[in-house]
Scaffold this motif. Structure first.
Motif, PDB file in Angstrom:
ATOM      1  N   ILE A 150       8.705  11.364  15.970  1.00  0.00           N
ATOM      2  CA  ILE A 150       8.218   9.996  15.753  1.00  0.00           C
ATOM      3  C   ILE A 150       7.668   9.828  14.340  1.00  0.00           C
ATOM      4  O   ILE A 150       7.984   8.849  13.648  1.00  0.00           O
ATOM      5  CB  ILE A 150       7.161   9.641  16.819  1.00  0.00           C
ATOM      6  N   LEU A 151       6.872  10.786  13.874  1.00  0.00           N
ATOM      7  CA  LEU A 151       6.302  10.680  12.531  1.00  0.00           C
ATOM      8  C   LEU A 151       7.365  10.765  11.443  1.00  0.00           C
ATOM      9  O   LEU A 151       7.291  10.069  10.430  1.00  0.00           O
ATOM     10  CB  LEU A 151       5.235  11.748  12.323  1.00  0.00           C
ATOM     11  N   ASN A 152       8.378  11.595  11.647  1.00  0.00           N
ATOM     12  CA  ASN A 152       9.457  11.667  10.666  1.00  0.00           C
ATOM     13  C   ASN A 152      10.253  10.370  10.609  1.00  0.00           C
ATOM     14  O   ASN A 152      10.648   9.931   9.526  1.00  0.00           O
ATOM     15  CB  ASN A 152      10.377  12.849  10.967  1.00  0.00           C
ATOM     16  N   ILE A 153      10.472   9.747  11.740  1.00  0.00           N
ATOM     17  CA  ILE A 153      11.197   8.476  11.744  1.00  0.00           C
ATOM     18  C   ILE A 153      10.354   7.382  11.083  1.00  0.00           C
ATOM     19  O   ILE A 153      10.868   6.567  10.310  1.00  0.00           O
ATOM     20  CB  ILE A 153      11.607   8.101  13.184  1.00  0.00           C
ATOM     21  N   ILE A 154       9.056   7.372  11.353  1.00  0.00           N
ATOM     22  CA  ILE A 154       8.178   6.393  10.702  1.00  0.00           C
ATOM     23  C   ILE A 154       8.177   6.596   9.197  1.00  0.00           C
ATOM     24  O   ILE A 154       8.262   5.640   8.421  1.00  0.00           O
ATOM     25  CB  ILE A 154       6.749   6.480  11.286  1.00  0.00           C
ATOM     26  N   LEU A 155       8.098   7.844   8.751  1.00  0.00           N
ATOM     27  CA  LEU A 155       8.115   8.111   7.315  1.00  0.00           C
ATOM     28  C   LEU A 155       9.462   7.793   6.688  1.00  0.00           C
ATOM     29  O   LEU A 155       9.534   7.425   5.514  1.00  0.00           O
ATOM     30  CB  LEU A 155       7.739   9.565   7.040  1.00  0.00           C
ATOM     31  N   THR A 156      10.539   7.907   7.452  1.00  0.00           N
ATOM     32  CA  THR A 156      11.854   7.552   6.919  1.00  0.00           C
ATOM     33  C   THR A 156      11.909   6.074   6.573  1.00  0.00           C
ATOM     34  O   THR A 156      12.450   5.683   5.532  1.00  0.00           O
ATOM     35  CB  THR A 156      12.963   7.894   7.939  1.00  0.00           C
ATOM     36  N   PHE A 157      11.345   5.244   7.404  1.00  0.00           N
ATOM     37  CA  PHE A 157      11.389   3.792   7.180  1.00  0.00           C
ATOM     38  C   PHE A 157      10.093   3.252   6.569  1.00  0.00           C
ATOM     39  O   PHE A 157       9.889   2.040   6.553  1.00  0.00           O
ATOM     40  CB  PHE A 157      11.690   3.076   8.498  1.00  0.00           C
ATOM     41  N   SER A 158       9.243   4.132   6.059  1.00  0.00           N
ATOM     42  CA  SER A 158       7.971   3.691   5.515  1.00  0.00           C
ATOM     43  C   SER A 158       8.108   2.944   4.194  1.00  0.00           C
ATOM     44  O   SER A 158       7.181   2.258   3.777  1.00  0.00           O
ATOM     45  CB  SER A 158       7.049   4.885   5.328  1.00  0.00           C
ATOM     46  N   PHE A 159       9.254   3.059   3.533  1.00  0.00           N
ATOM     47  CA  PHE A 159       9.405   2.341   2.271  1.00  0.00           C
ATOM     48  C   PHE A 159       9.340   0.839   2.490  1.00  0.00           C
ATOM     49  O   PHE A 159       8.850   0.107   1.628  1.00  0.00           O
ATOM     50  CB  PHE A 159      10.708   2.732   1.566  1.00  0.00           C
ATOM     51  N   GLY A 160       9.788   0.363   3.628  1.00  0.00           N
ATOM     52  CA  GLY A 160       9.704  -1.073   3.923  1.00  0.00           C
ATOM     53  C   GLY A 160       8.260  -1.534   4.065  1.00  0.00           C
ATOM     54  O   GLY A 160       7.877  -2.595   3.573  1.00  0.00           O
ATOM     55  N   LEU A 161       7.452  -0.731   4.733  1.00  0.00           N
ATOM     56  CA  LEU A 161       6.033  -1.071   4.867  1.00  0.00           C
ATOM     57  C   LEU A 161       5.329  -1.049   3.516  1.00  0.00           C
ATOM     58  O   LEU A 161       4.574  -1.961   3.185  1.00  0.00           O
ATOM     59  CB  LEU A 161       5.350  -0.082   5.821  1.00  0.00           C
ATOM     60  N   MET A 162       5.584  -0.007   2.737  1.00  0.00           N
ATOM     61  CA  MET A 162       4.942   0.087   1.430  1.00  0.00           C
ATOM     62  C   MET A 162       5.415  -1.020   0.502  1.00  0.00           C
ATOM     63  O   MET A 162       4.649  -1.543  -0.298  1.00  0.00           O
ATOM     64  CB  MET A 162       5.212   1.448   0.797  1.00  0.00           C
ATOM     65  N   TRP A 163       6.673  -1.369   0.609  1.00  0.00           N
ATOM     66  CA  TRP A 163       7.213  -2.426  -0.232  1.00  0.00           C
ATOM     67  C   TRP A 163       6.538  -3.755   0.090  1.00  0.00           C
ATOM     68  O   TRP A 163       6.132  -4.503  -0.797  1.00  0.00           O
ATOM     69  CB  TRP A 163       8.701  -2.515  -0.004  1.00  0.00           C
ATOM     70  N   SER A 164       6.408  -4.058   1.375  1.00  0.00           N
ATOM     71  CA  SER A 164       5.786  -5.328   1.753  1.00  0.00           C
ATOM     72  C   SER A 164       4.308  -5.355   1.393  1.00  0.00           C
ATOM     73  O   SER A 164       3.801  -6.373   0.918  1.00  0.00           O
ATOM     74  CB  SER A 164       5.984  -5.588   3.248  1.00  0.00           C
ATOM     75  N   PHE A 165       3.601  -4.238   1.593  1.00  0.00           N
ATOM     76  CA  PHE A 165       2.192  -4.198   1.193  1.00  0.00           C
ATOM     77  C   PHE A 165       2.040  -4.302  -0.313  1.00  0.00           C
ATOM     78  O   PHE A 165       1.132  -4.958  -0.813  1.00  0.00           O
ATOM     79  CB  PHE A 165       1.514  -2.924   1.696  1.00  0.00           C
ATOM     80  N   GLY A 166       2.917  -3.657  -1.045  1.00  0.00           N
ATOM     81  CA  GLY A 166       2.860  -3.739  -2.503  1.00  0.00           C
ATOM     82  C   GLY A 166       3.128  -5.137  -3.005  1.00  0.00           C
ATOM     83  O   GLY A 166       2.452  -5.627  -3.926  1.00  0.00           O
ATOM     84  N   ASP A 167       4.094  -5.819  -2.402  1.00  0.00           N
ATOM     85  CA  ASP A 167       4.362  -7.205  -2.794  1.00  0.00           C
ATOM     86  C   ASP A 167       3.186  -8.102  -2.453  1.00  0.00           C
ATOM     87  O   ASP A 167       2.806  -8.972  -3.230  1.00  0.00           O
ATOM     88  CB  ASP A 167       5.622  -7.726  -2.107  1.00  0.00           C
ATOM     89  N   LEU A 168       2.591  -7.895  -1.305  1.00  0.00           N
ATOM     90  CA  LEU A 168       1.465  -8.719  -0.886  1.00  0.00           C
ATOM     91  C   LEU A 168       0.275  -8.538  -1.817  1.00  0.00           C
ATOM     92  O   LEU A 168      -0.281  -9.499  -2.335  1.00  0.00           O
ATOM     93  CB  LEU A 168       1.070  -8.385   0.552  1.00  0.00           C
ATOM     94  N   PHE A 169      -0.106  -7.281  -2.054  1.00  0.00           N
ATOM     95  CA  PHE A 169      -1.277  -7.035  -2.891  1.00  0.00           C
ATOM     96  C   PHE A 169      -0.997  -7.309  -4.359  1.00  0.00           C
ATOM     97  O   PHE A 169      -1.865  -7.743  -5.091  1.00  0.00           O
ATOM     98  CB  PHE A 169      -1.797  -5.616  -2.691  1.00  0.00           C
ATOM     99  N   GLY A 170       0.228  -7.049  -4.811  1.00  0.00           N
ATOM    100  CA  GLY A 170       0.585  -7.359  -6.192  1.00  0.00           C
ATOM    101  C   GLY A 170       0.556  -8.855  -6.439  1.00  0.00           C
ATOM    102  O   GLY A 170       0.071  -9.320  -7.477  1.00  0.00           O
ATOM    103  N   PHE A 171       1.037  -9.647  -5.485  1.00  0.00           N
ATOM    104  CA  PHE A 171       1.001 -11.097  -5.622  1.00  0.00           C
ATOM    105  C   PHE A 171      -0.436 -11.600  -5.637  1.00  0.00           C
ATOM    106  O   PHE A 171      -0.787 -12.465  -6.427  1.00  0.00           O
ATOM    107  CB  PHE A 171       1.769 -11.776  -4.484  1.00  0.00           C
TER     108      PHE A 171
END
Length: 108
Positions: A66-87
């Motif tokens: 489960i943790l490996n699958i979450i980390l595989t797709f974690s770029f989407g979460l980080m991308w959205s958080f980065g866009d939110l906080f960067g904006f």
């Protein structure tokens, strides 16, 4: 015996994925910022190693999958958080600064 080795490889993949994010977040503006892409290679392999370690009937192998699958797709979460906080940071500087950003950059 082999399933224990696969479990350890899966746990090592989780550690590599977390470490790559920890290194990449503060260094997002230089060449170390791209190290997070290791999660696309290492963590799917970790999920496969976790599947191979399911013979042990261990709850830790299920957690590793489960943790490996979450980390595989974690770029989407980080991308959205980065866009939110960067904006929000850009908007805060733009609205609350005494000199607009465009006039500070523009030679006119």
């Amino acid at each position: 015996m082999k399933s224990i080795v696969f479990l350890y490889l899966s746990l090592i993949a989780i550690l590599i994925g977390i470490t790559s994010w920890v290194v990449a977040i503060p260094n997002s503006y230089n060449s170390l910022g791209t190290i997070w892409m290791l999660t696309w290679i290492i963590n799917p392999l970790g999920a496969i190693f976790g599947l191979l370690s399911l013979k042990t009937k261990n709850a830790l192998s299920k957690l590793a999958i489960i943790l490996n699958i979450i980390l595989t797709f974690s770029f989407g979460l980080m991308w959205s958080f980065g866009d939110l906080f960067g904006f929000q940071l850009y908007y805060t500087v733009w609205v609350y600064s005494s000199v607009p950003l465009i006039s500070a950059i523009s030679p006119f």
